[in-house]
Motif scaffolding. Structure first.
Motif, PDB file in Angstrom:
ATOM      1  N   HIS A 212      19.361   8.241  24.958  1.00  0.00           N
ATOM      2  CA  HIS A 212      18.010   8.750  25.032  1.00  0.00           C
ATOM      3  C   HIS A 212      17.503   7.596  26.315  1.00  0.00           C
ATOM      4  O   HIS A 212      17.449   6.721  26.621  1.00  0.00           O
ATOM      5  CB  HIS A 212      17.135   8.226  23.699  1.00  0.00           C
ATOM      6  CG  HIS A 212      17.281   8.891  22.656  1.00  0.00           C
ATOM      7  ND1 HIS A 212      16.969  10.204  22.282  1.00  0.00           N
ATOM      8  CD2 HIS A 212      18.367   8.800  21.555  1.00  0.00           C
ATOM      9  CE1 HIS A 212      17.314  10.489  21.146  1.00  0.00           C
ATOM     10  NE2 HIS A 212      18.196   9.652  20.793  1.00  0.00           N
TER      11      HIS A 212
ATOM     12  N   GLU B 142      13.698   7.373  27.538  1.00  0.00           N
ATOM     13  CA  GLU B 142      12.224   7.391  27.181  1.00  0.00           C
ATOM     14  C   GLU B 142      11.454   7.084  28.461  1.00  0.00           C
ATOM     15  O   GLU B 142      11.427   6.070  28.886  1.00  0.00           O
ATOM     16  CB  GLU B 142      11.948   6.539  26.151  1.00  0.00           C
ATOM     17  CG  GLU B 142      10.448   6.635  25.318  1.00  0.00           C
ATOM     18  CD  GLU B 142      10.451   6.233  24.125  1.00  0.00           C
ATOM     19  OE1 GLU B 142       9.354   6.036  23.736  1.00  0.00           O
ATOM     20  OE2 GLU B 142      11.521   5.274  23.648  1.00  0.00           O
ATOM     21  N   LEU B 143      10.484   8.143  28.601  1.00  0.00           N
ATOM     22  CA  LEU B 143       9.610   7.934  29.803  1.00  0.00           C
ATOM     23  C   LEU B 143       8.706   6.600  29.700  1.00  0.00           C
ATOM     24  O   LEU B 143       8.162   6.567  28.423  1.00  0.00           O
ATOM     25  CB  LEU B 143       8.739   9.233  30.138  1.00  0.00           C
ATOM     26  CG  LEU B 143       9.776  10.267  30.455  1.00  0.00           C
ATOM     27  CD1 LEU B 143       9.151  11.616  30.392  1.00  0.00           C
ATOM     28  CD2 LEU B 143      10.075  10.226  31.835  1.00  0.00           C
TER      29      LEU B 143
ATOM     30  N   ARG C 127       9.575   3.316  29.723  1.00  0.00           N
ATOM     31  CA  ARG C 127      10.165   2.250  29.271  1.00  0.00           C
ATOM     32  C   ARG C 127      10.768   1.449  30.579  1.00  0.00           C
ATOM     33  O   ARG C 127      10.870   2.072  31.558  1.00  0.00           O
ATOM     34  CB  ARG C 127      11.377   2.729  28.555  1.00  0.00           C
ATOM     35  CG  ARG C 127      10.951   3.716  27.196  1.00  0.00           C
ATOM     36  CD  ARG C 127      10.090   2.925  26.256  1.00  0.00           C
ATOM     37  NE  ARG C 127      10.709   1.629  25.715  1.00  0.00           N
ATOM     38  CZ  ARG C 127       9.742   0.765  25.152  1.00  0.00           C
ATOM     39  NH1 ARG C 127       8.501   1.021  24.912  1.00  0.00           N
ATOM     40  NH2 ARG C 127      10.540  -0.333  24.719  1.00  0.00           N
TER      41      ARG C 127
ATOM     42  N   GLY D 177      14.839   1.639  24.113  1.00  0.00           N
ATOM     43  CA  GLY D 177      14.459   2.486  25.110  1.00  0.00           C
ATOM     44  C   GLY D 177      14.722   1.767  26.536  1.00  0.00           C
ATOM     45  O   GLY D 177      14.785   2.720  27.521  1.00  0.00           O
TER      46      GLY D 177
ATOM     47  N   ARG E 196       6.018  12.159  31.591  1.00  0.00           N
ATOM     48  CA  ARG E 196       5.312  12.142  30.153  1.00  0.00           C
ATOM     49  C   ARG E 196       3.928  12.997  30.279  1.00  0.00           C
ATOM     50  O   ARG E 196       3.399  13.303  29.128  1.00  0.00           O
ATOM     51  CB  ARG E 196       4.793  10.774  29.887  1.00  0.00           C
ATOM     52  CG  ARG E 196       5.890   9.771  29.883  1.00  0.00           C
ATOM     53  CD  ARG E 196       5.432   8.227  29.370  1.00  0.00           C
ATOM     54  NE  ARG E 196       5.098   8.070  27.896  1.00  0.00           N
ATOM     55  CZ  ARG E 196       4.926   6.943  27.331  1.00  0.00           C
ATOM     56  NH1 ARG E 196       4.785   5.928  27.951  1.00  0.00           N
ATOM     57  NH2 ARG E 196       4.740   7.036  25.927  1.00  0.00           N
TER      58      ARG E 196
ATOM     59  N   GLU F 244       8.026  13.456  25.553  1.00  0.00           N
ATOM     60  CA  GLU F 244       7.988  11.866  25.170  1.00  0.00           C
ATOM     61  C   GLU F 244       9.225  11.334  25.819  1.00  0.00           C
ATOM     62  O   GLU F 244       9.192  10.374  26.482  1.00  0.00           O
ATOM     63  CB  GLU F 244       7.649  11.676  23.758  1.00  0.00           C
ATOM     64  CG  GLU F 244       7.538  10.073  23.505  1.00  0.00           C
ATOM     65  CD  GLU F 244       7.362  10.075  21.958  1.00  0.00           C
ATOM     66  OE1 GLU F 244       6.672   9.202  21.724  1.00  0.00           O
ATOM     67  OE2 GLU F 244       8.095  10.652  21.194  1.00  0.00           O
ATOM     68  N   HIS F 245      10.414  11.824  25.252  1.00  0.00           N
ATOM     69  CA  HIS F 245      11.615  11.242  25.744  1.00  0.00           C
ATOM     70  C   HIS F 245      12.682  12.264  25.787  1.00  0.00           C
ATOM     71  O   HIS F 245      12.552  13.497  25.115  1.00  0.00           O
ATOM     72  CB  HIS F 245      12.018   9.939  25.084  1.00  0.00           C
ATOM     73  CG  HIS F 245      12.517  10.174  23.594  1.00  0.00           C
ATOM     74  ND1 HIS F 245      11.565   9.599  22.666  1.00  0.00           N
ATOM     75  CD2 HIS F 245      13.586  10.538  23.035  1.00  0.00           C
ATOM     76  CE1 HIS F 245      12.245   9.886  21.371  1.00  0.00           C
ATOM     77  NE2 HIS F 245      13.405  10.399  21.715  1.00  0.00           N
TER      78      HIS F 245
END
Length: 231
Positions: free
Chosen positions: A2, A4-5, A7, A61, A161, A177-178
């Motif tokens: 994953h 995640e934007l 992070r 993340g 995002r 979101e991710h």
């Protein structure tokens, strides 16, 4: 894996260098080619990190790179510029007005008088009082569209995002979101944040993605179908 934007991104020796700002991907294969790391404590500019330099993504993340901190300065800069493209004819014929000044007292204006020859018009200047001063005789042109260029591959698209996710019926479902990737860097699924009043987060499998552009992720299913896949 994953990604995640938003992070943190860490060097191999444990130094935080920034955050995941955008994903760079091939719009045809849906393969993530790189991430753009937003400048942080140790980077003064945004940098492009090739996916091959990602060592691991922690459960929280955090993205860990294969580079030590002293080598992160070698990462290529992400360069993006906005500009207005004018033809030679436009430069010769359009009147221009450029306000300048700090907003106190008379503001000098520069303008050009339309010309028939293919040259840039001569500039003049006059004070302009916001409360009722003198205006140049030429009027400002209609604002041309702004173009954006970057140093990424021409075919690459970016998502962040703020990228909207839109169903096939045109309804906006939320924003990315991710992203969940497989070992080859291909998108497996997206997690979609519906916003404050949009209900539960959504899980969008890659096979529902019809198109990814700079503006939006567009799906091949309608909003009702998409909302059945809650995360």
């Amino acid at each position: 894996m994953h990604i995640e934007l938003g992070r943190p991104v860490m060097s191999r020796d444990g130094k935080r260098i920034g955050t995941v700002d955008q994903l760079v991907l091939d719009p045809n294969s849906l393969e993530v080619q790189a991430i753009i790391v937003h400048r942080g404590w140790l980077l003064s500019e945004d940098r492009i990190v090739d996916r091959a330099l990602i060592d691991a993504v922690a459960p929280d993340g955090t993205v860990w790179l294969t580079l030590d901190v002293e080598r992160t300065g070698e990462l290529p800069l992400f360069v993006e510029a906005e500009f207005v493209r004018l033809t030679a004819e436009e430069a010769a014929s359009l009147p221009y007005v450029w306000p300048s000044g700090g907003g106190f007292g008379p503001i000098p204006l520069l303008w050009g008088t339309p010309a028939r020859e293919p040259v840039v018009p001569d500039l003049g200047a006059a004070p302009y009082e916001p409360g009722g001063g003198t205006l140049p005789s030429s009027v400002p042109p209609i604002t041309p569209p702004v173009e954006v260029e970057s140093n990424l591959p021409q075919e690459a698209v970016r998502i962040d995002r703020g990228t909207a996710v839109i169903a096939s019926d045109g309804e906006r479902l939320g924003k990315v979101e991710h992203v969940h990737l497989n070992e080859d860097g291909e998108i497996v699924s997206l997690a979609v944040d519906p916003g404050l009043f949009g209900g539960e987060h959504l899980h969008i499998p890659a096979q529902w993605i019809a198109e990814i552009t700079e503006d939006a992720v567009r799906l091949s299913v309608d909003a009702v179908t998409a909302r059945r896949r809650k995360r």
